[in-house]
Structure formats: structure tokens, C-alpha cells
Design an enzyme around this catalytic site. Sequence first.
Site, short mmCIF file in Angstrom:
data_model
loop_
_atom_site.label_atom_id
_atom_site.label_comp_id
_atom_site.label_asym_id
_atom_site.label_seq_id
_atom_site.Cartn_x
_atom_site.Cartn_y
_atom_site.Cartn_z
N ASN A 143 0.63 -1.07 -0.13
CA ASN A 143 -0.59 0.20 0.48
C ASN A 143 1.36 1.36 -0.17
O ASN A 143 0.15 2.23 -0.39
CB ASN A 143 -1.47 0.14 1.29
CG ASN A 143 -2.09 -1.01 1.54
OD1 ASN A 143 -1.97 -1.67 -0.04
ND2 ASN A 143 -3.02 -0.81 2.18
N GLU A 144 1.52 1.00 0.74
CA GLU A 144 3.10 2.57 0.22
C GLU A 144 3.34 3.09 -0.60
O GLU A 144 3.31 4.69 -0.88
CB GLU A 144 3.99 2.08 1.59
CG GLU A 144 5.11 3.20 1.82
CD GLU A 144 6.11 2.71 2.99
OE1 GLU A 144 6.66 3.76 2.53
OE2 GLU A 144 6.19 2.32 3.39
N GLY A 145 3.74 1.61 -1.23
CA GLY A 145 3.91 1.72 -3.19
C GLY A 145 2.68 2.52 -4.24
O GLY A 145 3.00 3.52 -4.26
#
Length: 432
Positions: free
Chosen positions: A174-176
Site C-alpha cells: 500500500n505504501e508504494g
Amino acid sequence: MKLTVPLPLLILLAVADLSRAQVKTSILDLTNSIGNILPSLSRPANHSRIFYAVMFDAGSTGTRIHVYTFIHSDSEELPVLDNEMFHSIKPGLSAYADSPEMAAHTVRMLLKVAKKTVPRLEWKRTPLILRATAGFRLLPVEKAQTLLEQVQHVFDESPFLVSDNSVSIMNGTNEGILAWISVNYLTGHLNALTKKTVGILDLGGGSTQITFLPKTRKTIESVPVDDYVARFDISNTTFELYTYSYLGHGLMAARLATLGALGAEGLEWRVFKSSCLPKKFRDEWRFGGQTYQVSGDPDGYAGYKLCYQEVLKVVKGIIHQPYELQDNNVFYAFSYYFDRAVDAGLIDGVQGGMLEVRDFKKRAKEVCNKMTKYPPVSSFLCMDMTYITCLLKDGFGFKDGTVLQLTKKVNNVEASWALGATLDHFHNLKIH
């Protein structure tokens, strides 16, 4: 005329989208819900409304607060970002794993920024969110949970809108994806009819991410496992991204791995040496709440070639090389990519700039081979620049001539996952 809603219904509507696991609301319904609970401006022609959101980024090397001001129109699916107030504090909350009350103090300090930015009348309807990243993912579960509980307690005492999932650890994928959403939102590519988008390279302290929209099907079909592919819906379009987050391969974690100190014991008496450090250098270095004794190799050699060999062991065979990294794929690189390029004198610290991958390599050689005679700004600059070079070339497989857009801000907004996470919070992008 201002729309009035009973307080219980107001809270119910506001919280309706906050737990993705509990509620799967369509974007259209969710947009309508937000429209009903947000304050109405005196703009009857387009029914625009102004609203706020407060997002904490609990990174491995610092804690950042983003206070966003949005304008939402009934005719637009995505709101327009009007302003961002940003502030950061070092070290990261994960450094307080053994003194969690200090983490709470840090959050209280940063909340003052939110109170000064958001009008008092809007506090109770402004979402307050904290997402922790790799620094927390690297901690023992119990210590990470204790820190989160401290933050949750501070949030519960605040005057802002706090939901059940306001405080959590975000997974690397999700960070990416959310960083990709942030940059493509700010560059205007999410609303475009064409699928001309930009890729992102994010280098944090504990992890690193690569995310882009492939142009060829083989890029998706040739991934080693399904975890490298993610889909989400936005603006009536389904995006299928190549994305991966490498935990333990952020810049600070890579330092540990290069030094052979990752997961090591006996820190009070061991000295970790590297050819990437000046021969006469010896000092203490702190990361993740631990103190390490580090030094150059006084009896050996230092320089780029030896340093590259050390760093290559950290990268080789672990980082997957996508089938497609075409030159016409534009990549924005930020976080430590940007910071180290500034430290090395490659780009301006305000404007950023375009760099080729070979520029990192050339400057890494210069820094490493001259660090005994001309000590660099940071004793770790040789190691960091060599790692970035190795990560880009031998890790991801970028060619020497690949051009990267080094940036800290896009349209005067911080380049990070935080804006994408805020949009996801409001619109439930159904990332899967």
C-alpha cells in the site's frame, strides 16, 4: 442555506468509510456521504465544499504531519487539493520502542500544527489518521503495539474525528501504491483519459518501493509471485500496477546489512567495519532505538570498488528486475534518493532536478575514492550513494542513461504516500 445534520447521524456517516474491512461502500455513495456531512460554502453554483484531513506519517527516521485542505465539488469524483501544511520531527516513533511515552509526546507536539491549521469549528469533523511504515514493521510485535496504543490514547484525547482504524501499521504494498496515487494525482494523470502515468521510486529508512503502470502485458505475467501486482479503482478506471516494497532495503536498514549489523547481538562491545567508511572514522550510530559502534577499516582499503562489493551482497538476487523499464517510462524518485542527491551536490535542495542513473554512479565513485583526503559532509555518504547506485542498476535493472525526476515536492506538495492514503481514506479505492 447550511445543511444541518443531527450529531449521531453526522458521526455515523463520517465513520462509515473509515474501516475498509467493515464497510465496502462504492465511490459514488461514499462521495455523496462526504458531501452531506462536510461544511457548505456559499457557492451555490457548483456546490463546492471545503474540508480538511490530518495524516501522520510515522516513518523509520522521522514523524511527519500533513494537514490537507480540499475543495470538493459534486461534479468531481476526486476533490481538489487546495493546500498542504507540513511539518516533521526526528527521530521516528519507532526509536522510542523502549520509552513509548516519548512517542506520545511527539504526536502531541505535532498535533499543535493541526490545531493551528484547521479552523476550530471544523475540528470535530476532520479525520485524524496515523499510518506507521517500515520502522514499525521491523519492530517486535509487542513493542510496535505498545507504541500504537500510546498514539491511539493521544488521538482519543484530541478534538478531531477519530475512527476505529485511525492508527495502524501500513503494509509495504500500500505504501508504494499510495505514493504512486499521490504523484499521479498531483501531476494530473489520474483524471486523464489516456493511461500516460509516471512511476515512483521511494527510498525510506526501513524499506524501498517501486511502482509503475506497465505498458506491456509481459511485465505482469513475468512477476515471480502475485504480490508484485496490485489493482485498484479510481476515476472509473481500474489500474493494474507493478509494485513491490522491499522491507529491510531502505537506506538505514541497508547500512545495517552492509555493515553486517542487521539482527546482530553484542552491540555494546562489537565494532562493525566497512570499506564504505573513511579508514580513520569511528563513531556511534543510532537507528531503530539501537546504538551501533561503526568504523572504517584502518588496516584495509577503502573506496568505491570495495564498497560496491559489500553493497552488492545486500542487493543481488533479492531485488526483482521488472521485464519492462522502458526509457519512455518517467520515474519520480524521492525521499532518500532526493536527500542524498542534494548532499552529494547533484541537485538543488529546493528545485530538485533531472538525473541519469550514471550520475549517481559517477558521484559515488568520486565521494568514495576521495573520502580519506576530502572528508564528505556525512561519513556515510559513500555507502549511501553506492547503495543507491547498486539498487538502481543491479537491483531494479535501470540502464545508465535512464532519467529520473528527483523531487521533494510536486506542485508544492510533499511527494509521499500520505496524500494517496488520505484520498483512499475518503474514497475507499478497493486496493487488492
